[in-house]
Enzyme design. Structure first.
Site, PDB file in Angstrom:
ATOM      1  N   GLU A 131     -13.272   4.373  -1.777  1.00 47.73           N
ATOM      2  CA  GLU A 131     -11.966   3.912  -2.264  1.00 47.73           C
ATOM      3  C   GLU A 131     -12.138   2.744  -3.237  1.00 47.73           C
ATOM      4  OE1 GLU A 131      -8.999   4.134  -2.776  1.00 47.73           O
ATOM      5  OE2 GLU A 131      -8.018   5.476  -1.365  1.00 47.73           O
ATOM      6  N   ASN A 147      -0.131   4.430  -1.432  1.00 46.90           N
ATOM      7  CA  ASN A 147      -1.207   4.709  -2.373  1.00 46.90           C
ATOM      8  C   ASN A 147      -0.665   4.698  -3.801  1.00 46.90           C
ATOM      9  OD1 ASN A 147      -3.932   5.129  -1.427  1.00 46.90           O
ATOM     10  ND2 ASN A 147      -3.172   6.818  -0.185  1.00 46.90           N
ATOM     11  N   ASP A 165      -3.001  10.387  -3.902  1.00 44.83           N
ATOM     12  CA  ASP A 165      -3.806   9.286  -3.391  1.00 44.83           C
ATOM     13  C   ASP A 165      -3.830   8.187  -4.449  1.00 44.83           C
ATOM     14  OD1 ASP A 165      -5.850   7.682  -2.078  1.00 44.83           O
ATOM     15  OD2 ASP A 165      -6.350   9.461  -0.935  1.00 44.83           O
TER      16      ASP A 165
END
Length: 296
Positions: free
Chosen positions: A22, A152, A202
């Site tokens: 991430e 997100n 995302d």
């Protein structure tokens, strides 16, 4: 007649095997890209010119390492924010972050056009409604939105007029008008709906033309959306769980993409053994130089 969708293919650049990769962040001063493995508690880096790589082991889960205007990085951790010196490896706690709630951790984050950090929290087991959205502005942490599940896709228009974010399980990307100081005005509005598509929204980043690049977790794609939220391009990956894109390189025309192995059963992981790696696509479209984070 709809114009054809432009396509690119992403290639593996670092086989980092992140459980949950991430938060890719380009640090132009050092020519490095940083990204995190939230669940394995590691901070990875890639020196783009030389190809050198490295890893810092951490004592807590971190989802973002944001370059600081004063030098070093601010680590967005599961229960704290901390200043990090990547050369000495030392971390100095800056402030608590939902430290009184052991059920949550940090998730997405990005620095806005004013040098302030937007960041989110979520339940460690993705408990519905446990997540929040915050802004760290000149040292003050302000809560902006509550009742989210997996916040997100935090990113900002080139002129700072809008912020985008998504609550991943809903499949909807929302746009929020901002004032001249970068604070939200009114309520966020639905902007792009992926609830009937493969994959869930995302992480996201915006390019110099104001188009949004959105990772679709589970679909193996990063899509490029125009000003009206229509898909006009896509990057295809050989793994199914892209988590977040970021522009990097000297010309900011290479799209780096973090990915994850989390939750993949053995038979699916066998078909994508490089899941969790860092990928790159030479898209030839320039990204925006993101401001360094200002704490004061």
């Amino acid at each position: 007649m709809k114009p054809p969708i432009q396509t690119w293919r992403a290639e593996l650049v670092v086989d980092s095997r992140c459980e949950l990769g991430e938060g890719p962040q380009w640090q132009a001063a050092e020519g490095r890209l940083y990204w995190c493995d939230i669940l394995d508690r590691r901070l990875h880096w890639l020196e783009v010119t030389s190809g050198a790589t490295g890893t810092h082991r951490l004592d807590h889960g971190v989802s973002l390492a944001a370059p600081l205007a004063e030098g070093g990085l601010l680590l967005v951790g599961e229960d704290r924010l901390g200043r990090f010196d990547p050369h000495s490896g030392t971390i100095e706690t800056y402030c608590d972050f939902e430290a009184d709630n052991p059920l949550t951790r940090s998730n997405d984050g990005r620095v806005d056009r004013h040098g302030s950090l937007w960041l989110s929290s979520m339940g460690k087991a993705a408990e519905p409604g446990a997540g929040h959205l915050y802004r760290l502005h000149r040292g003050e942490l302000v809560r902006l939105h509550s009742g989210l599940t997996i916040p997100n896709a935090l990113c900002f228009s080139p002129g700072g007029e809008f912020a985008w974010f998504a609550d991943t399980p809903t499949g909807v990307v929302r746009r929020w008008r901002l004032d001249a100081e970068g604070w939200p005005v009114g309520e966020p509005e639905p902007w792009a709906d992926f609830s009937a598509h493969d994959g869930n929204p995302d992480g996201a980043v915006v390019d110099a033309e104001g188009c949004l690049w959105l990772a679709l977790w589970g679909a193996g794609r990063v899509v490029r959306l125009d000003h009206d939220g229509r898909v006009v391009g896509e990057v295809c990956l050989p793994v199914s769980q892209p988590s977040c894109p970021a522009f990097g390189g000297d010309d900011l025309d290479r799209l780096y993409i973090t990915t994850a192995r989390e939750g993949l059963p053995a038979h699916r992981l066998a078909r994508q053994p490089r899941a969790g790696g860092l990928y790159v696509a030479a898209v030839g479209i320039r990204g925006l130089a993101e401001p360094a984070l200002r704490l004061s």
